[in-house]
Scaffold this motif. Structure first.
Motif, PDB file in Angstrom:
ATOM      1  N   ARG A 348      -7.451 -35.888   9.869  1.00 25.32           N
ATOM      2  CA  ARG A 348      -6.205 -35.421   9.261  1.00 25.32           C
ATOM      3  C   ARG A 348      -5.234 -35.030  10.360  1.00 25.32           C
ATOM      4  N   ARG A 349      -3.963 -35.321  10.139  1.00 25.07           N
ATOM      5  CA  ARG A 349      -2.928 -34.949  11.100  1.00 25.07           C
ATOM      6  C   ARG A 349      -2.090 -33.828  10.515  1.00 25.07           C
ATOM      7  N   HIS A 350      -1.533 -32.995  11.392  1.00 19.98           N
ATOM      8  CA  HIS A 350      -0.682 -31.898  10.948  1.00 19.98           C
ATOM      9  C   HIS A 350       0.667 -32.423  10.486  1.00 19.98           C
ATOM     10  N   LEU A 351       1.253 -31.712   9.531  1.00 19.26           N
ATOM     11  CA  LEU A 351       2.558 -32.082   9.011  1.00 19.26           C
ATOM     12  C   LEU A 351       3.629 -31.249   9.681  1.00 19.26           C
ATOM     13  N   SER A 352       4.691 -31.907  10.104  1.00 19.70           N
ATOM     14  CA  SER A 352       5.799 -31.206  10.738  1.00 19.70           C
ATOM     15  C   SER A 352       6.449 -30.254   9.743  1.00 19.70           C
ATOM     16  N   GLY A 353       6.820 -29.064  10.217  1.00 14.46           N
ATOM     17  CA  GLY A 353       7.506 -28.091   9.375  1.00 14.46           C
ATOM     18  C   GLY A 353       6.585 -27.192   8.582  1.00 14.46           C
ATOM     19  N   THR A 403      -3.368 -24.794  16.710  1.00 18.56           N
ATOM     20  CA  THR A 403      -3.230 -26.167  16.214  1.00 18.56           C
ATOM     21  C   THR A 403      -2.185 -26.904  17.034  1.00 18.56           C
ATOM     22  N   TYR A 404      -2.447 -28.191  17.271  1.00 17.57           N
ATOM     23  CA  TYR A 404      -1.573 -29.004  18.110  1.00 17.57           C
ATOM     24  C   TYR A 404      -1.449 -30.396  17.502  1.00 17.57           C
ATOM     25  N   GLY A 405      -0.273 -30.979  17.655  1.00 12.62           N
ATOM     26  CA  GLY A 405      -0.068 -32.347  17.222  1.00 12.62           C
ATOM     27  C   GLY A 405       1.262 -32.866  17.730  1.00 12.62           C
ATOM     28  N   LEU A 406       1.401 -34.166  17.774  1.00  9.01           N
ATOM     29  CA  LEU A 406       2.684 -34.797  18.078  1.00  9.01           C
ATOM     30  C   LEU A 406       3.075 -35.664  16.896  1.00  9.01           C
ATOM     31  N   GLU A 407       4.346 -35.639  16.583  1.00 12.35           N
ATOM     32  CA  GLU A 407       4.888 -36.513  15.546  1.00 12.35           C
ATOM     33  C   GLU A 407       5.577 -37.681  16.247  1.00 12.35           C
ATOM     34  N   ASN A 417       8.561 -35.108  17.718  1.00 12.76           N
ATOM     35  CA  ASN A 417       8.420 -33.671  17.522  1.00 12.76           C
ATOM     36  C   ASN A 417       7.032 -33.238  17.973  1.00 12.76           C
ATOM     37  N   ALA A 418       6.949 -32.009  18.472  1.00 17.67           N
ATOM     38  CA  ALA A 418       5.658 -31.396  18.785  1.00 17.67           C
ATOM     39  C   ALA A 418       5.349 -30.369  17.708  1.00 17.67           C
ATOM     40  N   ILE A 419       4.099 -30.341  17.256  1.00 18.44           N
ATOM     41  CA  ILE A 419       3.668 -29.433  16.193  1.00 18.44           C
ATOM     42  C   ILE A 419       2.605 -28.506  16.773  1.00 18.44           C
ATOM     43  N   THR A 420       2.946 -27.254  16.971  1.00 16.14           N
ATOM     44  CA  THR A 420       1.982 -26.302  17.530  1.00 16.14           C
ATOM     45  C   THR A 420       2.083 -24.985  16.773  1.00 16.14           C
ATOM     46  N   ASP A 421       0.950 -24.311  16.642  1.00 22.10           N
ATOM     47  CA  ASP A 421       0.920 -23.022  15.951  1.00 22.10           C
ATOM     48  C   ASP A 421      -0.349 -22.299  16.354  1.00 22.10           C
TER      49      ASP A 421
END
Length: 582
Positions: A348-353, A403-407, A417-421
């Motif tokens: 599963r990939r993280h969703l932006s926003g 959590t980390y991901g790139l869009e 976009n980079a997705i981090t939290d």
């Protein structure tokens, strides 16, 4: 970074004319040179060597690289595989607990790490070696003999088709990187590189017209990366080690130990130190974490500022057949009837926003779906839940999830976009399906979602009452996003507070009541803004084929929704006020 003494060679045939050449031997060994940015326990930021990062891991709070997505790259490409290869993986929950309870590497383990880094593999860790540079191919050359600027390694800088909206540099700029900076971007590229067309390399038989197409993104770019974090770097390393009753696979190894007498190449496998590449399955965890998804060469130069990396060659590298089910750092989507040739589990990939806590239903999905499609949490979170259930973790341990991901966009050829939290997570919520804490967290996340959708319905009803039309699903500024943003601190506070409730149901209910009260107030405050902003004609409203719409009905609908979403807060509102008479 060391410079060895200059070597001077003199030509002797004509002594009246001396030809002098100077050769500067460049070295930057990752084991001994400072390059890993860390935050020490005392709050100091420093750069340390790989050796120091491991031996002093108990004195380091966290990794603090220039961009967050470098954290999993550092953990997976060097810190975890060095630890696993040198010390082996824990073989049972009891052994895992002993390592965790130590709080630092023991004297014996420190000696084993020193021997591994400074003797067995010292030559393998030289970033600038001319014969076997770390994570690179010596003398890698493009078919057209051209090199690219170092910005090719940096997603935030314009390069080729990758044109970030906010970048201080253009493609015409050629940033020069110190060896320490280049090492970080090298690892980041192996993990997160785009799927753009790659430069064809001499010696690669699969090059066509000087290019290689069909490249997937780096391995982490295909995941929604989830990393358990501890109070120190040492605890983080242990939390990210899977225990294996049979130990790690015999053939498993990190890339720097590949193609050796102990780890010969398998059929169909190519040497990552050559321009050739293959599509294959990983040998095990260490091979997977140090996957060489690109063939890269850093080109250094001796400048007035010291040794700098001035250009690079980046070409195609090894491709994963599929992400294996033992991949530790992702959650999964399970499909009962997958398409032909596809595995039943996909990362599963993280969703932006979306904040990390909005995915609690996935993070806390402890059971593998057996009937129909569903979600399944990561290997490491399931392991932490088992350790918690068996009493191998301290009560109320302050686990944190990052959590980390790139869009990616345009066929994954550019980074959008980079997705981090990062958020706290009570370990009790991972211990069992019937955990009260788990149920409370899932309830709270669901409440936030339902309340946010109720505010969207309020806006739509007010627009209809005023004679307008609802917003299209993919357009407009929706109040739900504002509400979720407002609730974010309260949700994170709840996550932290529930770490310490233990078996105290009364305390759990008290915390949930406080959360609901806060969330109700936030939702109603936003609703009041929408009601005040409604046009005057919305008061009288209008009738349509969809029903009757007016301000009063919209307000009543929201109140009903909040009473249903937040039962504890609703009950508190219904209680009569006690009046004490003299």
């Amino acid at each position: 970074m060391r410079r060895l003494p200059d070597r001077t060679t003199r030509s002797t045939p004509d002594r009246s004319v001396r030809q002098v050449t100077q050769e500067v031997i460049m070295q930057f060994n990752l084991a001994t040179e400072p390059w890993i940015p860390v935050l020490r326990q005392q709050g100091q930021v420093a750069q340390v060597s790989l050796q120091t990062a491991l031996l002093d891991a108990h004195k380091i709070q966290s990794l603090v690289p220039p961009i967050p997505t470098m954290v999993p790259a550092l953990l997976r490409q060097v810190l975890l595989p060095v630890t696993l290869h040198a010390l082996g993986a824990p073989r049972s929950p009891d052994e895992w607990q002993r390592r965790f309870a130590q709080g630092q590497f023991s004297t014996v383990q420190q000696e084993e790490l020193r021997s591994y880094l400074l003797q067995e593999h010292l030559d393998d860790l030289d970033l600038l070696s001319t014969t076997r540079p770390f994570a690179q191919v010596a003398e890698l050359t493009a078919t057209n003999n051209e090199t690219k600027p170092t910005s090719l390694l940096m997603p935030g800088v314009a390069s080729g088709n990758n044109v970030p909206l906010f970048s201080a540099l253009t493609e015409a700029d050629t940033p020069e990187l110190t060896p320490a900076e280049a090492a970080l971007w090298l690892l980041h590229t192996h993990c997160w590189d785009t799927a753009a067309i790659k430069t064809g390399a001499k010696g690669d038989p699969q090059v066509k017209a000087g290019k290689t197409t069909g490249n997937p993104t780096g391995p982490l770019g295909q995941l929604g990366v989830i990393v358990p974090m501890g109070r120190t770097l040492y605890e983080t390393l242990i939390l990210n080690q899977p225990y294996r009753y049979d130990g790690l696979a015999t053939a498993d190894r990190p890339h720097w130990a590949a193609a050796t007498e102990k780890y010969p190449l398998l059929p169909g496998e190519t040497d990552a130190r050559t321009p050739q590449w293959s599509t294959r399955a990983p040998r095990g965890e260490m091979d997977l974490m140090t996957w060489q998804s690109r063939r890269i060469r850093l080109i250094p130069a001796n400048t007035p500022d010291g040794i700098r990396i001035t250009s690079v060659v980046v070409s195609a590298g090894d491709r994963l057949e599929n992400t294996p089910e033992y991949e530790p750092h992702t959650a999964w989507t399970c499909t009962a009837k997958p398409a032909a040739g596809r595995p039943p589990q996909r990362p599963r990939r993280h969703l932006s926003g979306r904040s990390a806590w909005q995915g609690l239903d996935t993070l806390l999905a402890l059971a593998l779906p057996t009937d129909g499609d569903g979600r399944y949490t990561s290997v490491l979170l399931r392991q932490i839940g088992e350790l918690e259930a068996e009493g191998h973790l301290p009560p109320g341990y302050p686990l944190r999830l990052a959590t980390y991901g790139l869009e990616y966009g345009n066929q994954s050829a550019v980074v959008e976009n980079a997705i981090t939290d990062s958020m706290p997570l009570p370990t009790a919520s991972l211990a069992a399906e019937n955990s009260d804490v788990r149920a409370a967290l899932l309830e709270a996340a669901g409440q936030a979602d339902r309340a946010s959708r109720a505010t969207d319905r309020l806006l739509m009803d007010l627009r209809r009452a005023g004679g307008g039309e609802p917003l299209p699903r993919d357009k407009g500024n929706r109040p739900s996003q504002r509400l979720l943003y407002t609730l974010d601190p309260s949700m994170r506070l709840l996550l932290a507070q529930l770490r310490d409730v233990g078996d105290d149901i009364d305390l759990l209910e008290e915390e949930m009541t406080q959360w609901e009260t806060t969330a109700w107030r936030a939702a109603w405050s936003l609703a009041e803004q929408l009601l005040v902003s409604a046009p005057p004609q919305a008061f009288g409203g209008r009738d349509s084929k969809e029903g009757t719409f007016r301000t009063a009905l919209a307000e009543r609908g929201l109140r009903s929704a909040l009473y249903a979403v937040f039962p504890r807060a609703a009950e508190a509102r219904r209680l009569p006020t006690e009046v004490t008479t003299p």
